[in-house]
Design an enzyme around this catalytic site. Structure first.
Site, mmCIF file in Angstrom:
data_model
loop_
_atom_site.group_PDB
_atom_site.id
_atom_site.type_symbol
_atom_site.label_atom_id
_atom_site.label_comp_id
_atom_site.label_asym_id
_atom_site.label_seq_id
_atom_site.Cartn_x
_atom_site.Cartn_y
_atom_site.Cartn_z
ATOM 1 N N ARG A 14 0.832 -1.206 0.000
ATOM 2 C CA ARG A 14 0.000 0.000 0.000
ATOM 3 C C ARG A 14 0.869 1.261 0.000
ATOM 4 O O ARG A 14 0.407 2.331 -0.380
ATOM 5 C CB ARG A 14 -0.905 -0.033 1.239
ATOM 6 C CG ARG A 14 -2.033 0.926 1.181
ATOM 7 C CD ARG A 14 -3.153 0.487 2.079
ATOM 8 N NE ARG A 14 -2.911 0.878 3.453
ATOM 9 C CZ ARG A 14 -3.808 0.672 4.434
ATOM 10 N NH1 ARG A 14 -4.952 0.077 4.179
ATOM 11 N NH2 ARG A 14 -3.552 1.045 5.647
ATOM 12 N N LYS A 66 11.251 0.449 6.352
ATOM 13 C CA LYS A 66 11.543 -0.222 7.621
ATOM 14 C C LYS A 66 10.318 -1.011 8.069
ATOM 15 O O LYS A 66 9.358 -0.445 8.587
ATOM 16 C CB LYS A 66 11.903 0.799 8.704
ATOM 17 C CG LYS A 66 12.552 0.128 9.904
ATOM 18 C CD LYS A 66 12.324 0.858 11.190
ATOM 19 C CE LYS A 66 10.958 0.618 11.753
ATOM 20 N NZ LYS A 66 10.626 -0.795 12.009
ATOM 21 N N PRO A 67 10.354 -2.327 7.869
ATOM 22 C CA PRO A 67 9.226 -3.132 8.358
ATOM 23 C C PRO A 67 9.348 -3.308 9.865
ATOM 24 O O PRO A 67 10.414 -3.067 10.439
ATOM 25 C CB PRO A 67 9.435 -4.473 7.639
ATOM 26 C CG PRO A 67 10.909 -4.548 7.370
ATOM 27 C CD PRO A 67 11.410 -3.131 7.227
ATOM 28 N N ALA A 68 8.259 -3.734 10.514
ATOM 29 C CA ALA A 68 8.309 -4.021 11.941
ATOM 30 C C ALA A 68 9.312 -5.147 12.186
ATOM 31 O O ALA A 68 9.431 -6.065 11.373
ATOM 32 C CB ALA A 68 6.930 -4.423 12.429
ATOM 33 N N GLY A 113 1.020 2.708 12.094
ATOM 34 C CA GLY A 113 1.315 2.171 13.417
ATOM 35 C C GLY A 113 0.430 2.832 14.448
ATOM 36 O O GLY A 113 -0.659 3.336 14.129
ATOM 37 N N SER A 114 0.917 2.861 15.671
ATOM 38 C CA SER A 114 0.089 3.365 16.769
ATOM 39 C C SER A 114 0.076 4.896 16.795
ATOM 40 O O SER A 114 1.004 5.555 16.316
ATOM 41 C CB SER A 114 0.637 2.838 18.088
ATOM 42 O OG SER A 114 1.954 3.305 18.267
ATOM 43 N N GLU A 132 -1.148 6.622 9.163
ATOM 44 C CA GLU A 132 -2.295 5.725 9.395
ATOM 45 C C GLU A 132 -2.141 5.215 10.811
ATOM 46 O O GLU A 132 -1.278 4.391 11.082
ATOM 47 C CB GLU A 132 -2.265 4.546 8.413
ATOM 48 C CG GLU A 132 -2.435 4.921 6.967
ATOM 49 C CD GLU A 132 -3.802 5.491 6.637
ATOM 50 O OE1 GLU A 132 -4.713 5.419 7.489
ATOM 51 O OE2 GLU A 132 -3.946 6.018 5.530
ATOM 52 N N LEU A 133 -2.975 5.713 11.726
ATOM 53 C CA LEU A 133 -2.740 5.441 13.144
ATOM 54 C C LEU A 133 -3.837 4.554 13.725
ATOM 55 O O LEU A 133 -4.497 3.825 13.004
ATOM 56 C CB LEU A 133 -2.584 6.777 13.877
ATOM 57 C CG LEU A 133 -1.527 7.715 13.240
ATOM 58 C CD1 LEU A 133 -1.453 9.040 13.969
ATOM 59 C CD2 LEU A 133 -0.157 7.047 13.186
ATOM 60 N N ARG A 159 -11.121 -11.026 11.804
ATOM 61 C CA ARG A 159 -10.090 -11.066 10.766
ATOM 62 C C ARG A 159 -8.768 -10.738 11.459
ATOM 63 O O ARG A 159 -8.705 -9.800 12.267
ATOM 64 C CB ARG A 159 -10.396 -10.014 9.694
ATOM 65 C CG ARG A 159 -9.516 -10.137 8.471
ATOM 66 C CD ARG A 159 -10.062 -9.272 7.351
ATOM 67 N NE ARG A 159 -9.950 -7.858 7.673
ATOM 68 C CZ ARG A 159 -9.144 -7.000 7.056
ATOM 69 N NH1 ARG A 159 -8.375 -7.400 6.076
ATOM 70 N NH2 ARG A 159 -9.122 -5.742 7.391
ATOM 71 N N CYS A 206 -6.296 -2.304 12.716
ATOM 72 C CA CYS A 206 -6.687 -0.973 13.188
ATOM 73 C C CYS A 206 -8.149 -0.686 12.823
ATOM 74 O O CYS A 206 -8.787 0.163 13.425
ATOM 75 C CB CYS A 206 -5.754 0.098 12.644
ATOM 76 S SG CYS A 206 -5.494 -0.027 10.885
ATOM 77 N N GLU A 209 -7.944 0.688 22.265
ATOM 78 C CA GLU A 209 -7.824 -0.202 21.119
ATOM 79 C C GLU A 209 -7.464 -1.592 21.664
ATOM 80 O O GLU A 209 -6.397 -1.770 22.247
ATOM 81 C CB GLU A 209 -6.738 0.337 20.175
ATOM 82 C CG GLU A 209 -6.803 -0.284 18.824
ATOM 83 C CD GLU A 209 -5.905 0.396 17.798
ATOM 84 O OE1 GLU A 209 -4.959 1.109 18.193
ATOM 85 O OE2 GLU A 209 -6.135 0.196 16.598
HETATM 86 P P1 ADP Z 1 2.379 -1.500 17.305
HETATM 87 O O1 ADP Z 1 1.932 -1.123 18.680
HETATM 88 O O2 ADP Z 1 1.309 -1.950 16.399
HETATM 89 O O3 ADP Z 1 3.598 -2.363 17.274
HETATM 90 P P2 ADP Z 1 4.028 0.755 16.685
HETATM 91 O O4 ADP Z 1 3.538 2.122 16.411
HETATM 92 O O5 ADP Z 1 4.825 0.523 17.939
HETATM 93 O O6 ADP Z 1 2.737 -0.137 16.626
HETATM 94 O O7 ADP Z 1 4.874 0.200 15.481
HETATM 95 C C1 ADP Z 1 4.629 0.459 14.129
HETATM 96 C C2 ADP Z 1 5.919 0.676 13.398
HETATM 97 O O8 ADP Z 1 6.599 1.772 13.998
HETATM 98 C C3 ADP Z 1 6.896 -0.500 13.460
HETATM 99 O O9 ADP Z 1 7.613 -0.560 12.235
HETATM 100 C C4 ADP Z 1 7.822 -0.097 14.583
HETATM 101 O O10 ADP Z 1 9.091 -0.691 14.488
HETATM 102 C C5 ADP Z 1 7.909 1.408 14.360
HETATM 103 N N1 ADP Z 1 8.313 2.187 15.534
HETATM 104 C C6 ADP Z 1 8.099 1.900 16.835
HETATM 105 N N2 ADP Z 1 8.621 2.854 17.620
HETATM 106 C C7 ADP Z 1 9.182 3.783 16.810
HETATM 107 C C8 ADP Z 1 9.878 5.026 17.006
HETATM 108 N N3 ADP Z 1 10.108 5.528 18.228
HETATM 109 N N4 ADP Z 1 10.304 5.698 15.921
HETATM 110 C C9 ADP Z 1 10.054 5.221 14.684
HETATM 111 N N5 ADP Z 1 9.415 4.079 14.427
HETATM 112 C C10 ADP Z 1 8.970 3.359 15.463
#
Ligand code: ADP
Length: 459
Positions: free
Chosen positions: A140, A155-157, A209-210, A231-232, A259, A265, A361
């Site tokens: 996406r 940068k993937p998780a 992410g969050s 997208e939060l 799902r 989210c 959430e």
């Molecule tokens: P979740 O709670 O769903 O893991 P996050 O917001 O923590 O959501 O993570 C989403 C993405 O953001 C991931 O790729 C994670 O590695 C990245 N991430 C987490 N903390 C940080 C940060 N301080 N700065 C940049 N990216 C981050």
């Protein structure tokens, strides 16, 4: 240094990936910046062909990719297979959009000047993706970035890097030139993403992410006024009215809630069911929930584990707190295996409107169900949240459904549907659920900047 990728169902290490830091993050920008000149000038048709080929390759490798997603994320094979198809569709959609960059030709009202409006690639883009949809969140963002002529660092998780790496390999197989997308895996996202946001060559951040991390990144992006798409989090209400088709509402609820095991989210986070159908809905929905099997994807289970122990502890605590506030567990699926971060799908009935779980959430397979009678009161409750991503309304009277849908402060509302995601629709939230849209024509625009030439043609 390396990061182990853990299967959350078995706690086995699936693979290890490199643990990169600021040095590699900067090198990735060097690569993307060097590739930008050629890629941004590559014919849109060529960019489109690469995306289209990658779409075909994803479908060719669908089963393999689904297995990979299930192993690193834990989701069921059915969910993982559905995700691969959905993810591939973003590549197809943006392949089709790539050749329609648009533009305008205008005349100044006073005559004389002519205005030529065009949409140019914004530049090197930093893409940050979460673990809950390891494939779809990547395509996406990569799809529109590539279609627009941007180059990217991704940068993937840390929990789910393997799918991202596999997708970029398919893009390269499809003809994407070296350096257009570079994946950086890390256990220290703050240092990698911080390095990118400090780098004047990075002109775009697209983050999923969050909300708390989104806020941090927006503050950092403010330093250099970096173009930001966010997208939060969400807190989707699922509304059932008095004349709704209860069977359809139950079917929609199963999708909207379960799902991905509720780790989405857009997941239905709080159910508001009209008093007239409350007991019927709870009984029918509960009966379906009790049928759900919990276990590893490899064993054919419908519901996989949560992503990690922290998530399990959080979901468990949320349920206990809601019971202490007066709710009861009306239905629950059988427990999953002992190893792995499993939590059984759970229905909480008679949830008071003030319960904390209706504001948080959940990100897990728990469905709290509250009762409503008055539409005005319902709308006040529904909109009493900092979030505004998705919402669902099930109603027999379509006029009421649309009235409620339009009154909800959310970017997306499913009407008599438990699924809102679609590559051709502008996905995104209002309030603290985000900024910008992904998918649709808007998704391409997020990676473009508008320029106009005001021309005196001497006419
Ligand atoms: P979740 O709670 O769903 O893991 P996050 O917001 O923590 O959501 O993570 C989403 C993405 O953001 C991931 O790729 C994670 O590695 C990245 N991430 C987490 N903390 C940080 C940060 N301080 N700065 C940049 N990216 C981050």
């Amino acid at each position: 240094m390396s990061i182990p990728v853990i299967d959350p169902a078995t706690l086995e290490t699936v693979a290890t990936v490199a643990d990169h830091g600021p040095g590699e993050a900067r090198q990735a920008v060097d690569t993307a910046a060097a590739a930008f000149r050629d890629w941004s000038r590559t014919a849109p048709r060529r960019r489109s062909e690469v995306l289209h080929k990658a779409f075909e390759l994803m479908l060719r490798d669908r089963d393999e990719l689904a297995l990979l997603i299930s192993r690193e994320n834990g989701k069921s094979l059915a969910d993982a297979t559905g995700e691969v198809t959905y993810a591939a569709e973003f590549l197809r959609w943006f392949a089709e959009e790539a050749v329609r960059p648009g533009g305008e030709y205008g005349s100044a009202p006073a005559g004389g000047a002519r205005t030529l409006v065009s949409h140019r690639p914004v530049g090197v883009a930093a893409l940050i993706t979460p673990w809950n949809f390891p494939a779809a969140m990547v395509t996406r963002k990569i799809g529109p970035a590539i279609a627009a002529g941007c180059t990217a660092v991704l940068k993937p998780a840390a929990e789910t890097p393997l799918t991202a790496i596999a997708i970029v390999e398919l893009l390269v197989e499809a003809g994407l030139p070296d350096g257009v997308v570079t994946v950086v895996t890390t256990s220290d996202p703050a240092s990698v993403v911080g390095t990118w946001l400090d780098d004047p060559r990075v002109r775009k951040i697209s983050f999923t992410g969050s909300t708390p991390i989104g806020r941090i990144l927006l503050r950092q992006a403010a330093e250099r006024v970096v173009n930001s798409s966010m997208e939060l989090g969400g807190n989707a209400p699922f509304v059932v009215t008095a004349d709704a088709d209860v069977e359809a509402a139950v079917a929609g609820a199963m999708i909207a809630k379960f799902r991905n095991g509720g780790q989405a989210c857009t997941a239905a986070n709080r159910f508001y069911v009209h008093d007239a159908v409350y007991d019927t809905f709870v009984a029918r929905f509960g009966a379906e929930v009790e049928k759900l099997t919990v276990g590893a994807a490899a064993d054919g289970a419908a519901i996989g584990p949560l992503i990690n122990e922290k998530a399990l502890v959080r979901v468990r605590a949320a349920v206990e707190e809601t019971i202490a506030e007066g709710a009861r567990i009306s239905h629950r699926a059988a427990d999953g295996p002992q190893t792995g971060w499993f939590y059984p799908p759970t229905v909480l009935a008679d949830v008071p409107a003030t319960a904390a779980i209706l504001q948080e959430e959940i990100f897990g397979p728990v469905a709290p169900i509250a009762r409503w009678t008055d539409e005005e009161e319902l709308l006040t409750l529904v909109n009493d949240t900092e979030y505004g991503l998705a919402a669902y309304v099930f109603a027999g009277d379509l006029r009421q459904a649309v009235r409620i849908g339009e009154a909800i402060d959310a970017g997306m509302v499913g009407i008599n549907r438990g699924l809102v995601s679609d590559p051709s629709a502008p996905f995104g939230g209002v309030k603290q659920s985000g900024l910008g849209r992904e998918g649709a024509r808007e998704g391409l625009r997020e990676f473009q900047e508008t320029q106009y030439l005001s021309v005196d043609w001497g006419l």
